[in-house]
Every structure is written in C-alpha cells, then in structure tokens.
Write a protein that holds these residues in place. Structure first.
Motif, PDB file in Angstrom:
ATOM      1  N   UNK A 179       0.774  -1.046   0.052  1.00 40.89           N
ATOM      2  CA  UNK A 179       0.125   0.008   0.013  1.00 40.89           C
ATOM      3  C   UNK A 179       1.037   1.099   0.013  1.00 40.89           C
ATOM      4  N   UNK A 180       2.064   1.267   0.790  1.00 41.36           N
ATOM      5  CA  UNK A 180       2.891   2.505   0.913  1.00 41.36           C
ATOM      6  C   UNK A 180       3.494   2.534  -0.481  1.00 41.36           C
ATOM      7  N   UNK A 181       3.966   1.339  -0.844  1.00 47.34           N
ATOM      8  CA  UNK A 181       4.590   1.526  -2.376  1.00 47.34           C
ATOM      9  C   UNK A 181       3.622   2.316  -3.555  1.00 47.34           C
ATOM     10  N   UNK A 182       2.430   1.668  -3.351  1.00 48.44           N
ATOM     11  CA  UNK A 182       1.699   2.168  -4.316  1.00 48.44           C
ATOM     12  C   UNK A 182       1.502   3.654  -4.173  1.00 48.44           C
ATOM     13  N   UNK A 183       1.017   4.084  -2.857  1.00 44.71           N
ATOM     14  CA  UNK A 183       0.963   5.593  -2.515  1.00 44.71           C
ATOM     15  C   UNK A 183       2.074   6.261  -2.914  1.00 44.71           C
ATOM     16  N   UNK A 184       3.261   6.001  -2.784  1.00 45.22           N
ATOM     17  CA  UNK A 184       4.683   6.681  -3.130  1.00 45.22           C
ATOM     18  C   UNK A 184       4.379   6.775  -4.847  1.00 45.22           C
ATOM     19  N   UNK A 185       4.019   5.698  -5.393  1.00 50.42           N
ATOM     20  CA  UNK A 185       3.985   5.672  -6.702  1.00 50.42           C
ATOM     21  C   UNK A 185       2.959   6.762  -7.209  1.00 50.42           C
ATOM     22  N   UNK A 186       2.280   6.784  -6.903  1.00 51.95           N
ATOM     23  CA  UNK A 186       0.882   7.572  -7.322  1.00 51.95           C
ATOM     24  C   UNK A 186       1.209   9.205  -6.732  1.00 51.95           C
ATOM     25  N   UNK A 187       2.061   9.485  -5.478  1.00 55.07           N
ATOM     26  CA  UNK A 187       2.753  10.838  -5.352  1.00 55.07           C
ATOM     27  C   UNK A 187       3.532  11.066  -6.240  1.00 55.07           C
ATOM     28  N   UNK A 188       4.447  10.327  -6.530  1.00 58.38           N
ATOM     29  CA  UNK A 188       5.482  10.538  -7.606  1.00 58.38           C
ATOM     30  C   UNK A 188       4.875  10.964  -8.907  1.00 58.38           C
ATOM     31  N   UNK A 189       3.839  10.209  -9.585  1.00 62.86           N
ATOM     32  CA  UNK A 189       3.143  10.662 -10.684  1.00 62.86           C
ATOM     33  C   UNK A 189       2.349  11.818 -10.844  1.00 62.86           C
ATOM     34  N   UNK A 190       1.872  12.137  -9.518  1.00 65.25           N
ATOM     35  CA  UNK A 190       1.121  13.539  -9.272  1.00 65.25           C
ATOM     36  C   UNK A 190       2.331  14.455  -9.381  1.00 65.25           C
ATOM     37  N   UNK A 191       3.225  14.603  -8.889  1.00 61.51           N
ATOM     38  CA  UNK A 191       4.392  15.320  -8.924  1.00 61.51           C
ATOM     39  C   UNK A 191       4.998  15.411 -10.250  1.00 61.51           C
ATOM     40  N   UNK A 192       5.009  14.520 -11.095  1.00 64.52           N
ATOM     41  CA  UNK A 192       5.538  14.675 -12.174  1.00 64.52           C
ATOM     42  C   UNK A 192       4.537  15.265 -13.202  1.00 64.52           C
ATOM     43  N   UNK A 193       3.359  14.953 -12.923  1.00 69.46           N
ATOM     44  CA  UNK A 193       2.199  15.685 -13.667  1.00 69.46           C
ATOM     45  C   UNK A 193       2.017  17.236 -13.500  1.00 69.46           C
ATOM     46  N   UNK A 194       2.171  17.591 -12.149  1.00 68.18           N
ATOM     47  CA  UNK A 194       2.214  19.002 -11.710  1.00 68.18           C
ATOM     48  C   UNK A 194       3.311  19.607 -12.750  1.00 68.18           C
ATOM     49  N   UNK A 195       4.635  19.151 -12.639  1.00 65.38           N
ATOM     50  CA  UNK A 195       6.002  19.551 -13.309  1.00 65.38           C
ATOM     51  C   UNK A 195       5.524  19.863 -14.928  1.00 65.38           C
ATOM     52  N   UNK A 196       4.933  18.850 -15.316  1.00 68.15           N
ATOM     53  CA  UNK A 196       4.710  18.803 -16.619  1.00 68.15           C
ATOM     54  C   UNK A 196       3.753  20.021 -17.008  1.00 68.15           C
ATOM     55  N   UNK A 197       2.502  20.257 -16.329  1.00 68.04           N
ATOM     56  CA  UNK A 197       1.741  21.398 -16.361  1.00 68.04           C
ATOM     57  C   UNK A 197       2.589  22.721 -16.206  1.00 68.04           C
ATOM     58  N   UNK A 198       3.333  22.876 -15.125  1.00 67.66           N
ATOM     59  CA  UNK A 198       3.943  24.036 -14.960  1.00 67.66           C
ATOM     60  C   UNK A 198       4.940  24.269 -16.034  1.00 67.66           C
ATOM     61  N   UNK A 199       5.676  23.411 -16.539  1.00 67.84           N
ATOM     62  CA  UNK A 199       6.516  23.609 -17.797  1.00 67.84           C
ATOM     63  C   UNK A 199       5.630  24.135 -19.153  1.00 67.84           C
ATOM     64  N   UNK A 200       4.792  23.530 -19.322  1.00 70.77           N
ATOM     65  CA  UNK A 200       3.764  23.806 -20.483  1.00 70.77           C
ATOM     66  C   UNK A 200       3.203  25.120 -20.207  1.00 70.77           C
ATOM     67  N   UNK A 201       2.722  25.622 -19.135  1.00 67.56           N
ATOM     68  CA  UNK A 201       2.265  26.865 -18.842  1.00 67.56           C
ATOM     69  C   UNK A 201       3.482  28.048 -19.059  1.00 67.56           C
ATOM     70  N   UNK A 202       4.722  27.597 -18.606  1.00 66.05           N
ATOM     71  CA  UNK A 202       5.800  28.490 -18.616  1.00 66.05           C
ATOM     72  C   UNK A 202       6.075  28.714 -20.089  1.00 66.05           C
ATOM     73  N   UNK A 203       6.138  27.584 -20.967  1.00 65.03           N
ATOM     74  CA  UNK A 203       6.070  27.610 -22.459  1.00 65.03           C
ATOM     75  C   UNK A 203       5.160  28.454 -23.076  1.00 65.03           C
ATOM     76  N   UNK A 204       3.828  28.231 -22.666  1.00 65.33           N
ATOM     77  CA  UNK A 204       2.792  29.071 -23.363  1.00 65.33           C
ATOM     78  C   UNK A 204       3.120  30.614 -23.028  1.00 65.33           C
TER      79      UNK A 204
END
Length: 66
Positions: free
Chosen positions: A6-31
């Motif tokens: 369960x902890x491993x799955x939660x950490x995986x999801x947290x990492x995916x969410x952080x990566x998604x936030x970074x992608x959105x941030x980079x896309x907004x900066x580029x725009x």
C-alpha cells in the motif's frame, strides 16, 4: 495487499502526481514565453499580423538576411 505494498503504491501515485504537476508547470511557462515573444514580434514588426502563418517564417528569415 500488505502495508508495504500500500505504501509503495501511494508513493508511486505521489510521484506520478508530482511529475504531472511539473509537466503542467513547464507547459504553462512555455505558453507564457511564446505569448510574450509573439507580443514583442508584433511590437517590432507592426504589419506582421497581416502575414499568413505559412509565410511568417520565410518573412522573418528574409528580414534577418538583410
């Protein structure tokens, strides 16, 4: 499912969410950067809005080669 799984799955999801936030941030900066560059281009070359997008690159290259 064990606690470790369960902890491993939660950490995986947290990492995916952080990566998604970074992608959105980079896309907004580029725009934002593209909008600002376009505004500068329009300011420097006022008639640029009359040029078709297909011809814009050639027009700019022609100006720069002078």
């Amino acid at each position: 499912m064990t606690e470790n799984e369960k902890r491993l799955l939660q950490e995986k999801h947290r990492l995916e969410q952080a990566q998604n936030r970074n992608r959105v941030k980079e896309r907004k900066a580029r725009t934002r950067r593209l909008i600002q560059e376009g505004a500068i281009l329009e300011k420097v070359i006022p008639n640029i809005t009359a040029i078709e997008l297909e011809n814009l690159e050639d027009y700019i290259l022609h100006i720069l080669k002078r």
